[in-house]
Each structure stands twice: as structure tokens, then as C-alpha cells.
Scaffold this motif. Structure first.
Motif, PDB file in Angstrom:
ATOM      1  N   THR A  61      81.345  21.710  32.680  1.00 60.50           N
ATOM      2  CA  THR A  61      80.191  21.488  33.550  1.00 60.50           C
ATOM      3  C   THR A  61      79.820  20.016  33.532  1.00 60.50           C
ATOM      4  O   THR A  61      79.717  19.415  32.453  1.00 60.50           O
ATOM      5  CB  THR A  61      78.980  22.320  33.077  1.00 60.50           C
ATOM      6  N   GLN A  62      79.619  19.435  34.687  1.00 60.57           N
ATOM      7  CA  GLN A  62      79.253  18.028  34.743  1.00 60.57           C
ATOM      8  C   GLN A  62      77.787  17.841  34.357  1.00 60.57           C
ATOM      9  O   GLN A  62      76.900  18.566  34.812  1.00 60.57           O
ATOM     10  CB  GLN A  62      79.518  17.465  36.133  1.00 60.57           C
ATOM     11  N   VAL A  63      77.557  16.846  33.539  1.00 64.89           N
ATOM     12  CA  VAL A  63      76.224  16.567  33.017  1.00 64.89           C
ATOM     13  C   VAL A  63      75.379  15.873  34.083  1.00 64.89           C
ATOM     14  O   VAL A  63      75.872  15.025  34.831  1.00 64.89           O
ATOM     15  CB  VAL A  63      76.314  15.693  31.750  1.00 64.89           C
ATOM     16  N   LEU A 117      82.736  20.759  20.954  1.00 67.91           N
ATOM     17  CA  LEU A 117      83.123  21.216  19.618  1.00 67.91           C
ATOM     18  C   LEU A 117      82.606  22.632  19.430  1.00 67.91           C
ATOM     19  O   LEU A 117      81.405  22.851  19.292  1.00 67.91           O
ATOM     20  CB  LEU A 117      82.543  20.276  18.557  1.00 67.91           C
ATOM     21  N   GLU A 118      83.518  23.603  19.416  1.00 67.55           N
ATOM     22  CA  GLU A 118      83.120  25.010  19.326  1.00 67.55           C
ATOM     23  C   GLU A 118      83.098  25.532  17.905  1.00 67.55           C
ATOM     24  O   GLU A 118      82.681  26.670  17.680  1.00 67.55           O
ATOM     25  CB  GLU A 118      84.072  25.860  20.165  1.00 67.55           C
ATOM     26  N   GLY A 119      83.528  24.723  16.945  1.00 63.92           N
ATOM     27  CA  GLY A 119      83.554  25.154  15.559  1.00 63.92           C
ATOM     28  C   GLY A 119      84.828  24.693  14.892  1.00 63.92           C
ATOM     29  O   GLY A 119      85.486  23.745  15.368  1.00 63.92           O
ATOM     30  N   TYR A 120      85.171  25.345  13.810  1.00 72.97           N
ATOM     31  CA  TYR A 120      86.363  24.979  13.040  1.00 72.97           C
ATOM     32  C   TYR A 120      87.192  26.211  12.728  1.00 72.97           C
ATOM     33  O   TYR A 120      86.657  27.301  12.477  1.00 72.97           O
ATOM     34  CB  TYR A 120      85.956  24.312  11.727  1.00 72.97           C
ATOM     35  N   ASP A 121      88.510  26.037  12.771  1.00 72.67           N
ATOM     36  CA  ASP A 121      89.447  27.006  12.223  1.00 72.67           C
ATOM     37  C   ASP A 121      90.019  26.395  10.952  1.00 72.67           C
ATOM     38  O   ASP A 121      90.941  25.562  11.013  1.00 72.67           O
ATOM     39  CB  ASP A 121      90.569  27.304  13.219  1.00 72.67           C
ATOM     40  N   TYR A 173      77.731  22.104  22.694  1.00 74.06           N
ATOM     41  CA  TYR A 173      77.724  23.315  23.509  1.00 74.06           C
ATOM     42  C   TYR A 173      77.986  22.913  24.959  1.00 74.06           C
ATOM     43  O   TYR A 173      77.871  21.734  25.318  1.00 74.06           O
ATOM     44  CB  TYR A 173      76.413  24.095  23.380  1.00 74.06           C
ATOM     45  N   GLU A 174      78.343  23.867  25.775  1.00 69.12           N
ATOM     46  CA  GLU A 174      78.605  23.608  27.183  1.00 69.12           C
ATOM     47  C   GLU A 174      77.311  23.188  27.886  1.00 69.12           C
ATOM     48  O   GLU A 174      76.273  23.856  27.753  1.00 69.12           O
ATOM     49  CB  GLU A 174      79.162  24.868  27.852  1.00 69.12           C
ATOM     50  N   HIS A 212      67.279  18.006  27.038  1.00 70.79           N
ATOM     51  CA  HIS A 212      68.022  18.478  25.863  1.00 70.79           C
ATOM     52  C   HIS A 212      68.817  19.744  26.153  1.00 70.79           C
ATOM     53  O   HIS A 212      68.873  20.662  25.326  1.00 70.79           O
ATOM     54  CB  HIS A 212      67.071  18.668  24.673  1.00 70.79           C
ATOM     55  N   THR A 213      69.442  19.762  27.328  1.00 69.71           N
ATOM     56  CA  THR A 213      70.333  20.861  27.694  1.00 69.71           C
ATOM     57  C   THR A 213      71.722  20.350  28.066  1.00 69.71           C
ATOM     58  O   THR A 213      72.496  21.057  28.709  1.00 69.71           O
ATOM     59  CB  THR A 213      69.745  21.669  28.874  1.00 69.71           C
ATOM     60  N   SER A 214      72.059  19.129  27.668  1.00 70.04           N
ATOM     61  CA  SER A 214      73.311  18.489  28.086  1.00 70.04           C
ATOM     62  C   SER A 214      74.486  18.792  27.170  1.00 70.04           C
ATOM     63  O   SER A 214      75.628  18.503  27.518  1.00 70.04           O
ATOM     64  CB  SER A 214      73.129  16.972  28.135  1.00 70.04           C
ATOM     65  N   GLY A 215      74.216  19.351  25.997  1.00 69.59           N
ATOM     66  CA  GLY A 215      75.275  19.545  25.011  1.00 69.59           C
ATOM     67  C   GLY A 215      75.302  18.474  23.946  1.00 69.59           C
ATOM     68  O   GLY A 215      75.975  18.619  22.923  1.00 69.59           O
TER      69      GLY A 215
END
Length: 379
Positions: free
Chosen positions: A111-113, A96-100, A161-162, A121-124
Motif C-alpha cells: 500500500t502506498q503511504v 517486517l512481519e516477524g522472525y523465523d 505493519y502494512e 500514525h497509520t503508515s507502518g
């Protein structure tokens, strides 16, 4: 004034000042108990004790992390391999990058988790109380909250986030708990009981309440003072929460911390290899600072070490510089949503817990109380 008398005074004053209804603190130095005491009541009548049962909330995370690292030691899973074979749902999650306007901007994850990402806490994976966009998305799509313990709260919630690009406190340990059940073929309660609780004799820590007669009441801090808040996690959850589902006691949790401080071994029982533990205690994330809350009924802004650079190990938050309380660099620490807190020095010098049952999380007065207790121990 001795440190014990200082802590007695701090706890009593916190109750007198209405910071919380009751508190309990336990501290160990070089594995030996040096303080155990409390003030106020756990339920309006009975005093807090070292065997009072409380909701651990996110203090569950460190315990689940140890269980996951045991599986790494045994070769059942790798820290840096994509974990989609165990958790295929992660491969189809979107970012989810935000809203328009009213339309969410979603895109496939690139990117694979890995397990390391989930633990650090860097998985998105995020929490809605720390992300306005995520809160908006969950509300619009009627996605259950984390406390409802429905699988939809995981699989229908996008990443924020990625993976691997930044650090944000989130629900990655929920995925870790789910991974443990799939790798072992056992429910998380059974696995933790056999892998962690039984070896350490943590008899009061469980996903259910083992003795209601010792249970502490959760209070909410409101403009009108402290109010008892009926609270209990669902009795028949769709999954057991690796990020916040355990109940436990100050005594049990200090036992767990003493094991970490002693290099993964306690009373002749080894839970983690010392080399694995040392590696896990290192920084595995970007340095971060204050986390702004977007839901003040759940949490204040989170800044447990104001002015100090912190990052994430695989077991909890770690400070990247010495603190005003003289906490050594690399001490592992974190907390739970009902304002329980802990620290454990990596060399076993000291470890401590402060228990209460109060919301919202990160109450500034309780954070200061915890800092003052640590200061009393270290001076």
C-alpha cells in the motif's frame, strides 16, 4: 482552595517526593493565561521559569504537522495522494512481519503511504522502543537510533505493519519533516521559523539551543534517585528531526496551543484555515490503548489516559470519550520523551503544558501529576 494554590501544592509535593527535580506549568482559559508557576530547579540551582529551555522531543510533532497542513492548504501536497513522488524511499521499504528463528520475515510494502497516514500514525512506521522485532532488526543491522539523526535510521528501517491497516505510534513525522524540506526547497528549521515561529513570536523554539544559560538539565530516574544525564541532540545532524528535534519553552508552547484552541489564529495572525484545523482535529486512526514498551530505559508503558479510548488526529492524540478529569471528547494532547505534556481543547476552553526534563518517558508519577493539574483546572 483555588486551582492556582492546588497546582502550587501539587508541583511542590512532586519535587519533595522525588518525582522530578523541577517542573513548570502554564494554563490558558479562552486564550487568557490563568496559571504560570513551577517548583524545584531546572539545573540544580536555578528555578524553572516560563522561558526555561527544554528538549521538546515528540512535542515537535504537532508543530511539524501544522506546517504540513499549511502546505496542504496551499495545494503543494495532498493528504490522500501517494507521497512517493516526494519520498521515493517509502516505495522501496519492506514490512517486517516477524522472525523465523534468526531470519527476519520481510516483504515488499503493498500500500502506498500518504501524508494522512504519516500524520495519524497509520503508515507502518514504528519506534524500536515499542517493537521488539524492530529493535532486534536495527541492532542486528547496526542501524542508527532515531536520536543519532542519520538518514539511515529512516531509509534502512522496515515498516512494522502494512500501511493503513492499524495504528501504532511511530516515527512518521520524521518523514513528514523530510517531505516539507523537499516540497519547499528549504531546510526544516528555516521553514518552521517563517511559517510558524515568527508569526506566533515563538522566539525560543528552534532545532538548536538559543540560550544555554536558560537550559534545563535532563535527569534520569534510577533506583538510586535522580541522576543528571548529559544530553544534547547532534549539532550537525544529517536531517532535522520532524519527530523530536525541537527545543522550546513552556511560554512558547502554550502560545502554539492557544493558536490551535483559537481556531488557527492568534493575535490577528492566521496559521491554518479554521475548516482545515477542524478536520485535522477529528479522528484519523483506529482506536488504540496502552502501548507496551520493550525498552524500559527509554520509556515506561505508555497509557496517558488510563481507561479512556483514544485515537490519533492529524495533530496529536485525541480522547474518544470524556475523561475522569472532564476533558471533552476530541481534545488534542500528547507529550515529549523527557516527560513534557500538553492538552488543548478544540473549542479553546482550556490549554495547558507541564514541563520537566526526566527520562524514561511516560513516568507514571508525572502522568498522574499532569492529570491532577488538569483536574484542578477543570473543577
Amino acid at each position: 482552595m483555588t486551582s492556582a494554590k492546588t497546582i502550587d501544592r501539587l508541583l511542590a509535593k512532586a519535587v519533595d517526593d522525588g518525582v522530578g527535580a523541577g517542573f513548570y506549568t502554564m494554563v490558558a482559559r479562552r486564550g487568557g493565561l490563568v496559571y504560570s508557576g513551577g517548583a524545584g530547579t531546572r539545573d540544580g540551582t536555578s528555578p524553572w521559569r516560563e522561558d526555561t529551555i527544554a528538549w521538546l522531543a515528540s512535542m515537535t510533532k504537532s508543530i511539524v504537522a501544522v506546517a504540513a497542513l499549511q502546505l496542504v492548504e496551499h495545494g503543494a501536497v495532498e493528504l490522500d495522494a501517494p507521497i512517493v513522488d516526494v519520498l521515493p524511499e517509502l516505495a522501496t521499504l519492506q514490512v517486517l512481519e516477524g522472525y523465523d528463528g534468526e531470519v527476519p520475515r520481510l516483504r515488499p510494502v503493498r500500500t502506498q503511504v500518504t501524508l494522512r497516514m504519516l500524520l495519524s500514525h497509520t503508515s507502518g512506521a514504528g519506534y524500536s522502543f515499542l517493537s521488539a522485532d524492530l529493535a532486534r532488526y536495527q541492532q542486528k543491522n547496526r542501524i542508527p537510533t532515531n536520536l543519532e539523526l542519520k538518514l539511515a535510521s529512516l531509509v534502512d528501517t522496515p515498516l512494522v505493519y502494512e500501511p493503513g491497516t492499524t495504528t501504532m505510534y511511530g516515527n512518521g513525522l520524521e518523514w513528514v519533516g523530510l517531505a516539507i524540506t523537499r516540497i519547499t526547497g528549504r531546510d526544516l528549521a528555516t521553514h518552521l521559523q517563517e511559517a510558524v515561529f515568527d508569526p506566533l513570536r515563538m522566539t525560543d523554539t528552534a532545532f538548536g539551543i538559543v540560550d544555554r544559560s536558560r537550559m534545563a538539565t535532563v535527569h534520569a530516574k534510577t533506583p538510586n534517585g535522580l541522576t543528571a544525564l548529559p544530553f544534547e541532540l547532534p549539532s550537525a545532524p544529517e536531517f532535522l528531526s520532524g519527530g523530536g528535534g525541537l527545543y522550546g519553552t513552556p511560554r512558547d508552547y502554550l502560545t502554539f496551543l492557544r493558536m490551535l484552541g483559537a481556531g488557527g489564529i492568534l493575535n490577528g495572525v492566521r496559521l491554518l484555515d479554521s475548516e482545515m484545523l477542524t478536520a485535522a482535529q477529528q479522528s484519523h486512526s483506529m482506536v488504540f490503548g496502552r502501548a507496551a514498551s520493550v525498552n524500559p530505559t527509554t520509556s515506561h508503558d505508555i497509557d496517558l489516559l488510563p481507561g479512556t479510548s483514544v485515537s490519533w488526529s492529524l495533530l496529536g492524540m485525541r480522547n474518544e470519550e470524556r475523561t475522569p478529569q472532564d476533558r471533552p471528547v476530541g481534545t488534542v494532547a500528547w507529550a515529549g520523551g523527557a516527560n513534557c505534556y500538553y492538552w488543548v481543547d478544540t473549542d479553546g476552553a482550556t490549554a495547558g503544558v507541564l514541563f520537566t526534563q526526566l527520562v524514561p518517558f511516560a513516568d507514571p508519577d508525572v502522568v498522574r501529576l499532569f492529570a491532577d493539574i488538569e483536574q484542578a483546572i477543570r473543577t
